[in-house]
Design a protein around this motif. Structure first.
Motif, mmCIF file in Angstrom:
data_model
loop_
_atom_site.group_PDB
_atom_site.id
_atom_site.type_symbol
_atom_site.label_atom_id
_atom_site.label_comp_id
_atom_site.label_asym_id
_atom_site.label_seq_id
_atom_site.Cartn_x
_atom_site.Cartn_y
_atom_site.Cartn_z
ATOM 1 N N LEU A 23 0.830 -1.209 0.000
ATOM 2 C CA LEU A 23 0.000 0.000 0.000
ATOM 3 C C LEU A 23 0.864 1.260 0.000
ATOM 4 O O LEU A 23 0.545 2.244 -0.690
ATOM 5 N N CYS A 27 0.866 4.120 -2.821
ATOM 6 C CA CYS A 27 0.620 5.525 -2.473
ATOM 7 C C CYS A 27 1.760 6.423 -2.957
ATOM 8 O O CYS A 27 1.514 7.510 -3.499
ATOM 9 N N TYR A 31 1.463 9.268 -5.743
ATOM 10 C CA TYR A 31 1.806 10.659 -5.417
ATOM 11 C C TYR A 31 2.822 11.223 -6.412
ATOM 12 O O TYR A 31 2.704 12.367 -6.857
#
Length: 362
Positions: A23, A27, A31
């Protein structure tokens, strides 16, 4: 027995660590490459926003097939976006054309003003002792101003060139967004089932609860946007009746449509360019009034939106404001829209039992 339990605990812990790391990697990747995947994310978000409307059309048409309801929703959405863009561009181009016709008149007036200013300045200098020193200093300063003006002009030309070069890319990205939105919306239930099948039955049920909750949140979000946009429409129309009566109805509708679209600037996207064009064309009073109207609408929307949005999606005003703020800090303008949804998703996941945050429990 003890060793088997120990190995089982280690296996579960290792699995959770791998999931957390995966995860985190996702992420970080999202980003870093957020601007690249933004059209796909917006297409997915738009499809999920309109999914309740698609299901409502399915029930009204008494059909299991999604092609016709999705086509109706997609065509309506595309038509509204296209009409807004067309009306805005035609208004701007018309103003630019009118400005171009008046440029010779403005040039003559500017030349007369400069000639009168030079005559008055020469008379003033003749009456001052050592006036030649002032002239020399002005000449030195004018060289710097000329260099600055040339640099600003070059930067403006470069910016216009870059903007023109980016138009094909913008058109391609927009096309990808609309195509992806249609295809995702057409196949959204199957895609969700594929996603849920990656998990165990218990976890899948909890995720379904989260998605059902998010569907209600999306409906609440659009309800809040509609309520706010109606208020903007009324205020804009009444104000424009005094500022620009001839264009009041048309521009109010354009501003209303733009305001429904989840953009941070909202009505200012139309009012500010309009005001600048009016000022350039010599209608300074009208331009200032339009700028004041844009400022008032922006302030009212930013003040009222957290309360109305919070009531519609089931959030208090404070968490709504904070989620919008942190969304803006990390993801810019798009984060203002995504922030409350992310907060609702996390809260729904906690309520469904996907994870627990019992900090005080020993």
């Amino acid at each position: 027995m003890w060793k088997a339990g120990y190995h089982l605990i280690n296996k579960i812990l290792l699995r959770r660590i791998i999931i957390v790391l995966a995860l985190l990697v996702i992420c970080v990747f999202a980003y870093i490459y957020f601007s690249k995947i933004l059209p796909i994310l917006l297409a997915l978000l738009t499809a999920m926003m309109f999914e309740p409307l698609v299901r409502w059309l399915q029930r009204r048409m008494k059909t299991e097939k999604r092609l016709l309801p999705v086509t109706i929703v997609f065509t309506t959405f595309f038509a509204i976006c296209s009409a807004t863009l067309y009306l805005t561009l035609t208004r701007v181009l018309k103003s630019i054309y009118e400005l171009a016709l008046k440029i010779p008149h403005y040039a003559v007036e500017m030349q007369q003003f400069i000639d009168n200013l030079i005559v008055s300045f020469n008379k003033f200098i003749d009456e001052i002792p050592q006036g030649h020193l002032i002239i020399m200093e002005l000449e030195n300063q004018s060289k710097g101003l000329t260099t600055t003006a040339v640099q600003m002009t070059s930067q403006l030309i470069n910016w216009l060139g870059m903007w023109l070069q980016s138009i094909p890319n913008m058109l391609f990205v927009t096309l990808i967004y609309f195509i992806t939105f249609f295809l995702i919306s057409l196949d959204l239930p199957r895609l969700l089932n594929v996603f849920f099948n990656f998990f165990e039955a218990e976890t899948s049920g909890k995720l379904r609860f989260v998605f059902q909750r998010m569907g209600k949140v999306f409906l609440g979000y659009w309800k809040a946007q509609f309520i706010l946009s109606i208020g903007v429409l009324l205020i804009t129309y009444i104000s424009l009746l005094f500022i620009s009566p001839k264009a009041a109805l048309l521009m109010s509708i354009i501003i209303w449509v733009v305001d429904i679209i989840p953009l941070y600037v909202g009505p200012a996207l139309v009012l500010v360019p309009w005001a600048l064009l009016e000022i350039i064309m010599g209608n300074t009073h009208t331009g200032i009034q339009l700028l004041i109207l844009a400022t008032v609408l922006l302030i009212l929307r930013r003040v009222i939106e957290p309360k109305v949005l919070g009531d519609s999606i089931g959030l208090a005003a404070l968490p709504t404001v904070l989620s919008m703020y942190f969304g803006f800090v990390f993801f810019g303008v798009t984060g203002l829209i995504l922030g409350p949804f992310v907060y609702i998703a996390i809260r729904s996941a906690k309520e469904s039992g996907l994870f627990h945050l019992n900090f005080m429990k020993k």
